[in-house]
Design an enzyme around this catalytic site. Structure first.
Site, short mmCIF file in Angstrom:
data_model
loop_
_atom_site.label_atom_id
_atom_site.label_comp_id
_atom_site.label_asym_id
_atom_site.label_seq_id
_atom_site.Cartn_x
_atom_site.Cartn_y
_atom_site.Cartn_z
N GLU A 143 0.83 -1.20 0.00
CA GLU A 143 0.00 0.00 0.00
C GLU A 143 0.87 1.26 0.00
OE1 GLU A 143 -4.17 -1.52 2.02
OE2 GLU A 143 -2.74 -0.47 3.30
N GLU A 300 -6.53 -7.35 -1.26
CA GLU A 300 -7.02 -7.32 0.12
C GLU A 300 -8.48 -6.91 0.15
OE1 GLU A 300 -4.90 -5.00 2.98
OE2 GLU A 300 -2.92 -5.65 2.30
N TRP A 308 -10.30 0.45 11.61
CA TRP A 308 -9.77 1.79 11.49
C TRP A 308 -10.81 2.85 11.15
CZ3 TRP A 308 -10.92 2.76 6.46
CH2 TRP A 308 -10.93 1.67 5.58
#
Length: 661
Positions: A143, A300, A308
């Protein structure tokens, strides 16, 4: 086949758990496992001292069980020893403060010290595993830019100046492009230029736009540096995981995509949005656009809740299957989850996983097995592509520029218009490509242009030619306003599109939040109005009230052989759908599904004379869809003319030759 995969962190578990995990992976049909993503401190516990014993064991364990590996280069987060010995690698925020270790990605993308140590590690990993038969894919970092894209330190400043020199060649060209005569900002030497750190007032918008371009390019250069090391030792495909999602905007993936061997994306449902399922579909279509319409990889997603968001909602029974098959419907041939086994420690200990804290005697694990079964039944879908005759233009540069400081209204947000246009098409049953404004328009019957604030002369000419030759376009407000340097196009709004749209606006008239205005076609709108007059266009709807009663709000223009609509305000859902319906009808677009409130999605993939249609029911009631074919998951032949899809369910039909539209 459609591959099911996951992210695995064996370093978090004692070795006796590994055998159990791999056995369960085989039960679940896991075909691809990402490992070594955050392995740097494990592989290099001290500078220059490498220990591969644990990674060797897990590589061989997976290989011995026939599971392919997506091997991380382990560079996503440096070990504590690196920033302790070299604090200069730490990133700096816009306010001039450092960001410290303790989380992840605590490194400056321009740091030569970080790159030196990272490339040394990649060299070791590539030499050791570059020819291993289990390794199917290289996963660079993780990422990239999720937290550290914009670094304002001195190293970043030096790299920014070099980027500017390469772009502008002379300081005079830069001054002209940035408009530095404003507020006495004119530069005499390159060394006078700093990153756009926090200031006492609004900052130079052209400088801020270029800093975002530079920052995206700088991380791409970092990716390519790792890729170069890997290619010296391996012929295995290389990628990294994009973040095509509503809350990440820092990287211009149109520039990144051509450099990837595989397009991979991470996507998590965002419950801060009004319609998370619609945003999932949009992100999947945009990822397919980055892949050039070819199949892509979901690297993912979450089996359940994330950890989060302010409120981390669990997925309802059946939602994991439904979300996954939505990605597959829209082009994903590999679908993976973060992560395999739920962590017991660390910042993500409450993030869901395929194997939850409660273990395998759970509804979630049984849903994993159901998903695995469904994907095996969809093997024939792999390699097929989604066909669409409608496109939405999407631009990260416009996103950056449209939301700069000093815009006409801070309530104006780029994605609001993009999602509204895309959502309206989705509710009309229209399958949509999401493409680059530099892309080919000719294959589409209708092109939707939401909030394309920043547009080059070439892009504007391409859209003009497309309409002139018979295409249909629908443009929303705050489009065509500025050129690529964020310089306003003089002569009236919407700038570059005035002639094609047959309108001219002399003034924006944004509305206060919570204010609505009524249109004479019965619709309502909010956020925005314009003092608009038609030149060659016909008025479709005008304001009845608000600051501009009687002024056109929606227009239609015949330009050359084509059609052009302009929406000068933010329509409510029904108004947007009505405007889009007129455009698709005129363009001859054939919806793939019925008009609805977004609870039903019908998407078709095709290959080699075969057609596969996905019927996805996000609602709480069963639906009947006019389809005929064989349900690939159940094997049932459905030839009554209607297919019943249960609430929250998915049907995937293989259509026979004569059954295809």
């Amino acid at each position: 086949m459609i591959t099911l995969g996951c992210d695995y962190n064996p370093e978090q578990w004692p070795a006796e758990v590994w055998a159990e995990d791999v056995a369960l992976m085989r039960t679940a049909g896991i075909g691809l496992v990402a490992i070594n993503v955050f392995g740097w401190s494990d592989l290099e516990p001290r500078p220059g001292e490498y220990d591969f014993k644990r990674l060797d064991r897990i590589v061989e364990l997976l290989h011995g069980n026939g599971i392919r590996i997506n091997l991380g280069t382990a560079t996503a987060s440096p070990p504590p020893w690196l920033s302790t010995r070299h604090p200069e690698v730490l990133p700096m925020a816009a306010d001039g403060t450092l960001r410290y270790p303790g989380g992840r990605q605590a490194w400056c993308p321009s740091s030569p010290v970080f790159r030196k140590h990272a490339m040394e590690l990649v060299e070791q990993v590539a030499q050791r595993y570059g020819g291993h038969p289990a390794v199917a894919l290289w996963h660079i970092s993780n990422e990239l830019g999720c937290h550290n894209t914009l670094c304002y330190c001195e190293e970043s400043g030096a790299a920014f100046r070099l980027w500017l020199k390469n772009r502008y060649k002379s300081i005079e060209n830069l001054n002209t492009t940035w408009g530095t005569t404003f507020w006495s900002q004119r530069y005499g030497e390159w060394d006078e230029i700093l990153p756009p750190r926090a200031a006492l007032s609004m900052r130079n918008p052209a400088q801020m736009l270029d800093f975002r371009r530079f920052s995206s390019d700088e991380l791409l250069a970092y990716y390519e540096a790792e890729a170069s090391v890997l290619r010296a030792h391996s012929t295995i495909p290389i990628t990294t995981n994009f973040m095509v999602t509503a809350h990440i905007r820092e990287l211009d993936y149109w520039r990144w995509a051509p450099r990837m061997d595989v397009i991979a994306n991470d996507h998590y449902l965002d419950h801060r949005l009004g319609d998370p399922a619609a945003e999932l579909s949009f992100a999947a279509d945009l990822t397919r656009g980055l892949a050039g319409g070819r199949p892509w990889m979901l690297m993912e997603q979450a089996a359940g809740a994330v950890n989060w968001q302010p409120h981390n909602l669990a997925k309802r029974p059946g939602e994991m299957l439904r979300n996954t098959l939505t990605h597959v419907a829209r082009g994903a041939d590999t679908v993976c989850f973060f992560q395999w086994r739920a962590s017991r420690q660390g910042s993500e200990k409450f993030h869901s996983a395929l194997v939850p804290h409660a273990g395998t005697d759970t509804g979630q694990w049984r849903e994993v097995l159901d998903l695995s079964y469904a994907l095996r039944r969809l093997a024939d879908v792999a390699g097929s592509t989604v066909e669409a005759d409608t496109a939405v233009l999407f631009s990260w540069e416009s996103w950056w520029a449209a939301e700069q400081e000093g815009r006409p209204s801070t309530a104006l947000n780029y994605l609001d218009q993009v999602h509204a246009a895309y959502g309206g098409l989705r509710e009309l049953g229209v399958t949509t490509d999401v493409i680059n404004p530099d892309g080919d328009l000719d294959r589409y019957r209708l092109v939707v242009v939401p909030c394309l604030y920043l547009v080059t002369d070439e892009q504007a000419a391409r859209i003009r030619k497309y309409v002139d030759e018979g295409g249909s376009v629908l443009v929303t407000f705050f489009s065509g306003i500025a050129d690529e340097d964020d310089r306003i196009r003089a002569g009236g709004y919407p700038g570059a599109f005035r002639e094609v749209l047959g309108v001219n606006a002399e003034q924006f008239a944004p509305l206060l939040p919570g204010t609505t205005i009524t249109l004479d076609n019965g619709g309502t709108a909010s956020l925005w109005a314009e003092r608009l007059r038609t030149t060659t266009a016909a008025t479709v709807a005008s304001y009845l009230d608000g600051p501009l009663p009687g002024v056109p709000a929606i227009t239609h223009n015949r330009f050359g052989a084509g059609n052009a609509w302009y929406l000068a305000t933010f329509l409510d859902k029904s108004g947007m759908r009505k405007a889009l319906r007129a455009a698709i009808d005129a363009a001859g677009v054939t919806p793939t599904g019925p008009e609805n409130d977004g609870e039903v999605e019908i998407v078709r993939r095709r290959k080699s004379g075969k057609s596969f249609v996905f019927a996805i029911n996000h609602g709480s009631s069963e639906i009947d869809v006019a389809l005929t074919g064989t349900d690939l998951i159940s094997g049932e032949r459905l030839d009554s003319g209607f297919v019943r899809v249960p609430p929250g369910g998915v049907r995937v039909l293989a259509e026979a030759e004569g059954e295809r539209p």
